[in-house]
Design a protein around this motif. Structure first.
Motif, short mmCIF file in Angstrom:
data_model
loop_
_atom_site.label_atom_id
_atom_site.label_comp_id
_atom_site.label_asym_id
_atom_site.label_seq_id
_atom_site.Cartn_x
_atom_site.Cartn_y
_atom_site.Cartn_z
N LYS A 98 57.87 -42.27 -6.31
CA LYS A 98 58.92 -42.32 -5.06
C LYS A 98 58.11 -43.06 -3.97
O LYS A 98 58.64 -44.09 -3.42
N ARG A 99 56.88 -42.86 -3.97
CA ARG A 99 56.23 -43.53 -2.82
C ARG A 99 56.04 -44.83 -3.10
O ARG A 99 56.17 -45.75 -2.27
N TRP A 101 58.00 -46.79 -5.07
CA TRP A 101 59.30 -47.41 -4.65
C TRP A 101 59.58 -47.47 -3.42
O TRP A 101 60.28 -48.66 -3.05
N CYS A 102 59.22 -46.40 -2.44
CA CYS A 102 59.68 -46.88 -1.01
C CYS A 102 58.71 -47.77 -0.53
O CYS A 102 59.10 -48.65 0.31
#
Length: 118
Positions: A98-99, A101-102
């Motif tokens: 997720k990081r 993708w962020c």
């Protein structure tokens, strides 16, 4: 869309392609144990293709810089990071958290802000 903008988009694609070719080539090089370790990449066709793509990208980049401000062109080139991350996640099976993708989303939003301001 102007020709220089088309060239800028093409530069993003070439930058992405070069990194993908280099990655695939180096993966194959590591799997091969033939020859001297430092010469193996220079014998791998995908590594050579990635290097050739970088040369073409550099030539195209000179054309882009002659028509578009570097303060806009260089951040737009960062979109290739997102292309490479997406390719690695969906085509190479790499785990992208997720990081990451962020981070990609922040890059895309940042480029959008710069492009909108231009």
């Amino acid at each position: 869309m102007s020709v220089s903008q088309i060239f800028l988009v093409l530069a993003v694609g070439l930058a992405s392609l070069a990194q993908i070719l280099l990655k695939h080539g180096m993966t194959r090089t590591v799997e091969s144990r033939a020859g001297h370790a430092w010469l193996r990449p220079l014998r791998e066709p995908l590594v050579l293709a990635g290097m050739a793509t970088q040369v073409v990208l550099t030539c195209l980049w000179l054309v882009v810089l002659s028509h578009i401000d570097v303060s806009l062109a260089f951040p737009v080139l960062a979109l290739s990071y997102g292309v490479v991350v997406a390719y690695s996640a969906f085509s190479m099976g790499e785990t992208v958290g997720k990081r990451r993708w962020c981070g990609v989303a922040l890059i895309v939003v940042g480029v959008g802000v710069l492009a909108y301001a231009a």
